[in-house]
Design a protein around this motif. Structure first.
Motif, PDB file in Angstrom:
ATOM      1  N   TYR A  66       0.839  -1.202   0.000  1.00 54.52           N
ATOM      2  CA  TYR A  66       0.000   0.000   0.000  1.00 54.52           C
ATOM      3  C   TYR A  66       0.875   1.253   0.000  1.00 54.52           C
ATOM      4  O   TYR A  66       0.705   2.152  -0.822  1.00 54.52           O
ATOM      5  CB  TYR A  66      -0.935  -0.013   1.214  1.00 54.52           C
ATOM      6  CG  TYR A  66      -1.756   1.254   1.309  1.00 54.52           C
ATOM      7  CD1 TYR A  66      -2.755   1.526   0.380  1.00 54.52           C
ATOM      8  CD2 TYR A  66      -1.503   2.213   2.289  1.00 54.52           C
ATOM      9  CE1 TYR A  66      -3.486   2.696   0.429  1.00 54.52           C
ATOM     10  CE2 TYR A  66      -2.229   3.383   2.345  1.00 54.52           C
ATOM     11  CZ  TYR A  66      -3.226   3.623   1.412  1.00 54.52           C
ATOM     12  OH  TYR A  66      -3.944   4.792   1.444  1.00 54.52           O
ATOM     13  N   LEU A  80      -0.405   4.084  -2.496  1.00 56.66           N
ATOM     14  CA  LEU A  80      -0.505   5.418  -1.886  1.00 56.66           C
ATOM     15  C   LEU A  80      -0.010   6.539  -2.817  1.00 56.66           C
ATOM     16  O   LEU A  80      -0.668   7.585  -2.924  1.00 56.66           O
ATOM     17  CB  LEU A  80       0.247   5.426  -0.546  1.00 56.66           C
ATOM     18  CG  LEU A  80       0.077   6.669   0.320  1.00 56.66           C
ATOM     19  CD1 LEU A  80      -1.378   6.918   0.657  1.00 56.66           C
ATOM     20  CD2 LEU A  80       0.893   6.558   1.604  1.00 56.66           C
ATOM     21  N   GLU A 101      -2.814   7.405  -5.099  1.00 59.18           N
ATOM     22  CA  GLU A 101      -3.918   8.054  -4.379  1.00 59.18           C
ATOM     23  C   GLU A 101      -3.584   9.527  -4.108  1.00 59.18           C
ATOM     24  O   GLU A 101      -4.418  10.417  -4.290  1.00 59.18           O
ATOM     25  CB  GLU A 101      -4.183   7.328  -3.047  1.00 59.18           C
ATOM     26  CG  GLU A 101      -4.783   5.948  -3.223  1.00 59.18           C
ATOM     27  CD  GLU A 101      -5.115   5.250  -1.901  1.00 59.18           C
ATOM     28  OE1 GLU A 101      -5.663   4.149  -1.946  1.00 59.18           O
ATOM     29  OE2 GLU A 101      -4.826   5.805  -0.812  1.00 59.18           O
ATOM     30  N   GLU A 102      -2.352   9.784  -3.676  1.00 68.06           N
ATOM     31  CA  GLU A 102      -1.986  11.167  -3.321  1.00 68.06           C
ATOM     32  C   GLU A 102      -1.925  12.058  -4.561  1.00 68.06           C
ATOM     33  O   GLU A 102      -2.353  13.207  -4.539  1.00 68.06           O
ATOM     34  CB  GLU A 102      -0.639  11.176  -2.588  1.00 68.06           C
ATOM     35  CG  GLU A 102      -0.781  10.657  -1.161  1.00 68.06           C
ATOM     36  CD  GLU A 102       0.549  10.484  -0.449  1.00 68.06           C
ATOM     37  OE1 GLU A 102       1.588  10.366  -1.137  1.00 68.06           O
ATOM     38  OE2 GLU A 102       0.542  10.462   0.801  1.00 68.06           O
ATOM     39  N   HIS A 124      -8.000  10.827  -1.520  1.00 65.05           N
ATOM     40  CA  HIS A 124      -8.494  10.905  -0.133  1.00 65.05           C
ATOM     41  C   HIS A 124      -9.545  11.992   0.042  1.00 65.05           C
ATOM     42  O   HIS A 124     -10.376  11.911   0.932  1.00 65.05           O
ATOM     43  CB  HIS A 124      -7.313  11.116   0.831  1.00 65.05           C
ATOM     44  CG  HIS A 124      -6.225  10.102   0.630  1.00 65.05           C
ATOM     45  ND1 HIS A 124      -4.891  10.421   0.605  1.00 65.05           N
ATOM     46  CD2 HIS A 124      -6.289   8.767   0.400  1.00 65.05           C
ATOM     47  CE1 HIS A 124      -4.186   9.324   0.372  1.00 65.05           C
ATOM     48  NE2 HIS A 124      -5.009   8.322   0.233  1.00 65.05           N
ATOM     49  N   ALA A 182      -6.433   7.967   3.761  1.00 62.82           N
ATOM     50  CA  ALA A 182      -5.337   7.000   3.579  1.00 62.82           C
ATOM     51  C   ALA A 182      -5.392   5.942   4.672  1.00 62.82           C
ATOM     52  O   ALA A 182      -5.824   6.210   5.791  1.00 62.82           O
ATOM     53  CB  ALA A 182      -4.009   7.738   3.638  1.00 62.82           C
ATOM     54  N   GLU A 205      -3.819   3.356   7.454  1.00 63.06           N
ATOM     55  CA  GLU A 205      -2.705   3.459   8.397  1.00 63.06           C
ATOM     56  C   GLU A 205      -2.262   2.066   8.829  1.00 63.06           C
ATOM     57  O   GLU A 205      -2.974   1.093   8.598  1.00 63.06           O
ATOM     58  CB  GLU A 205      -3.180   4.224   9.639  1.00 63.06           C
ATOM     59  CG  GLU A 205      -3.681   5.609   9.321  1.00 63.06           C
ATOM     60  CD  GLU A 205      -3.489   6.528  10.501  1.00 63.06           C
ATOM     61  OE1 GLU A 205      -3.895   6.141  11.595  1.00 63.06           O
ATOM     62  OE2 GLU A 205      -2.915   7.607  10.318  1.00 63.06           O
ATOM     63  N   LYS A 235      -8.418   8.253  11.487  1.00 56.45           N
ATOM     64  CA  LYS A 235      -8.979   9.062  10.391  1.00 56.45           C
ATOM     65  C   LYS A 235     -10.423   9.501  10.638  1.00 56.45           C
ATOM     66  O   LYS A 235     -10.993  10.252   9.866  1.00 56.45           O
ATOM     67  CB  LYS A 235      -8.911   8.287   9.076  1.00 56.45           C
ATOM     68  CG  LYS A 235      -7.499   7.932   8.642  1.00 56.45           C
ATOM     69  CD  LYS A 235      -6.692   9.157   8.240  1.00 56.45           C
ATOM     70  CE  LYS A 235      -5.309   8.761   7.752  1.00 56.45           C
ATOM     71  NZ  LYS A 235      -4.427   9.843   7.481  1.00 56.45           N
TER      72      LYS A 235
END
Length: 556
Positions: free
Chosen positions: A51, A56, A59-60, A65, A71, A73, A146
């Motif tokens: 991930y 990740l 995604e960023e 997000h 995201a 953890e 989150k």
């Protein structure tokens, strides 16, 4: 879920070569080229690294997000399996938890009116106590950090009840506020209830929807909640609770009505599994369906007990779902970026693009051969895009997408092998304690003393009482030296109209000395097993000791 990374000595690169293939490690192709082997000792560790390194960054880059879900953890990969209970108020959610763990938990309130107005995470802890929401979301060991995105209105209504309980050693249970009907109550919550449930749905292993056999109306808020659970249908099980309070005929009608209502909201080709019962420890009001309730409770318990064993597979499955959504999201954002003008008319172009998002979906679907089911909800996406600055969006970066494709094609397949290996090393990992132990042993186990189990505690051989009747038939089948052949036995046994597969199994169980013939005791046993099957019971896999004919028993 998975054993801790410290449970084994670190593996050296040589141990992970494709030839020797150590149990808990593998090396990715890229890593082998770089001569820096990526060694994963557990599935959880493998997922965490994949991930962080491969999904990740995608995604960023495309602000996943802000649109879909925060995201992940470390705690998301390490936590125990979680069960989420959802239902209208007074359907018995809190009582159901109490029934499972067989003790009260801190913060628990039960009553006919809406009593639980908070999300309560019931978890294992060394001492009994309550941790408030604001403290929970800053604890890095808990998978709730989150949730701070939902603000104080939510955090004031979120807490963790911790207590030392054997059931909670293996699973955590999330109790939710009762779902209300009517617009007024929905507004008064002060936070987005459906969005919070969606957040939990993405991270839990099982979602149990509870219905009360007395009030089946599915309110607006409830249908909204069930729709928020879309894409997680595989985790949903339904419990029709308090079923002992209505007569059998009415129960059938209620069950039919529930299936019809659910069919309209949960769009799956398979019918969702509904467990009927009375999940509390009080006497049954109408005991007519006791056997049905017992069988259903056992089925539900088995389903919950299997969660720790399947936890790694569930996390793997969720990561695949997330990766597919992240890929589609990247295509959507980069397509919007591509259409935007450089200088003038940005605002009007943005409006036009948001309105035509459906067409953009279709174009992406065609160009990249993506299934329509992988796309996020059109309406929700349009709402979220209204507030975004399109000029900050990123263009398509094939390298990021290739990395995720490689993860899905190669890394996940290798982890899949590890999942199976981990499962085989912990076959006994099931939920224990509380209600799960209540019916495991002794005469109150489901089906004890019934069917093939009849006569289990009797001194006399249970088949003996009907043996004179079976003997009369036996002697008409021309026994030679006190035994009949398979062909002669078959003529008689097929009269039961049972299929050959079943009769073959009965023959195998009844021919105790495996000589291909039946003596009078074995023939009586075969008829007894036919009767067991005709009465609707299952045949045992092996012949239980109490059914072995007296002359075939080994006398110690």
């Amino acid at each position: 879920s998975a054993p801790s990374p410290h449970s084994q000595p670190p593996l050296c690169p040589a141990a992970a070569s494709p030839v020797s293939g150590s149990m808990f490690s593998w090396v990715s192709k890229d890593a082998r080229r770089k001569k820096e082997p990526e060694l994963f000792q557990t599935v959880a560790e493998g997922l965490r690294q994949l991930y962080a390194q491969k999904l990740l960054p995608l995604e960023e880059h495309y602000r996943f997000h802000e649109f879909h879900s925060p995201a992940l953890e470390d705690a998301d990969f390490d936590n125990k399996p979680m069960v989420l209970l959802v239902g209208q108020y007074s359907t018995g959610k809190t009582t159901f938890i109490r029934h499972l763990i067989e003790q009260d938990f801190p913060g628990m309130r039960i009553g006919p009116e809406p009593t639980t107005d908070s999300f309560i995470a019931v978890m294992h802890g060394p001492t009994e106590g309550v941790v408030p929401g604001n403290a929970l979301v800053v604890d890095p060991r808990r998978p709730f950090r989150k949730l701070n995105a939902f603000g104080n209105a939510f955090l004031n209504r979120f807490m963790c009840a911790q207590l030392p309980n054997p059931v909670l050693d293996s699973i955590s249970i999330i109790d939710t506020p009762g779902i209300l009907s009517g617009e007024k109550q929905r507004i008064s919550r002060g936070y987005d209830f459906a969005a919070v449930l969606e957040w939990f749905a993405e991270r839990v292993d099982r979602i149990i929807l509870l219905f009360d056999a007395h009030k089946l109306d599915i309110s607006d808020e409830f249908s909204e909640v069930i729709k928020a659970l879309k894409n997680h249908e595989d985790k949903i099980r339904v419990v029709l609770n308090k079923a002992d309070q209505i007569e059998t005929q009415q129960l059938m009608r209620v069950y039919g009505a529930l299936m019809w209502s659910l069919g309209k909201i949960i769009n799956t080709p398979e019918v969702v599994r509904v467990y009927i019962g009375s999940f509390w420890s009080h006497p049954l009001l109408i005991p007519d369906n006791r056997k049905l309730f017992e069988a259903e409770e056992q089925d539900l318990f088995k389903d919950i007990q299997s969660l720790p064993r399947n936890a790694a597979l569930r996390k793997l499955n969720d990561l695949i779902k997330r990766a597919r959504l992240a890929k589609v999201h990247a295509y959507i954002i980069s397509s919007l970026k591509k259409e935007m003008p450089n200088v003038f008319g940005k605002e009007s172009k943005k409006k036009e693009l948001v309105n035509n998002l459906g067409e953009i979906y279709q174009k992406i679907e065609r160009e990249h051969q993506i299934s329509p089911g992988d796309f996020p909800s059109l309406r929700k996406m349009q709402e979220l895009l209204q507030t975004q600055d399109f000029s900050k969006f990123q263009a398509l970066k094939p390298k990021l997408l290739d990395t995720v494709d490689d993860m899905l094609a190669n890394d996940i397949a290798r982890l899949m092998v590890m999942v199976r290996q981990e499962e085989s090393l912990m076959p006994s990992q099931v939920v224990k304690g509380g209600a799960f132990d209540g019916t495991m042993n002794g005469p109150f186990g489901h089906g004890y003393g019934e069917g093939a189990g009849e006569g289990i505690d009797d001194v006399e051989w249970v088949v003996g009482k009907d043996k004179p009747t079976y003997d009369e038939i036996f002697y008409t089948l021309s026994p030679v030296n006190g035994k009949i052949t398979g062909a002669n036995a078959k003529k008689e046994m097929v009269k039961s109209k049972l299929p050959n597969t079943v009769l073959g199994k009965i023959w195998k169980l009844a021919d105790v000395d495996k000589d291909g013939l039946l003596d009078d005791e074995e023939f009586a046993l075969a008829n007894h097993l036919i009767k067991v099957k005709l009465e609707g019971h299952e045949l045992p896999a092996d012949l239980p000791p109490h059914l072995v004919p007296p002359s075939k028993r080994r006398h110690e």
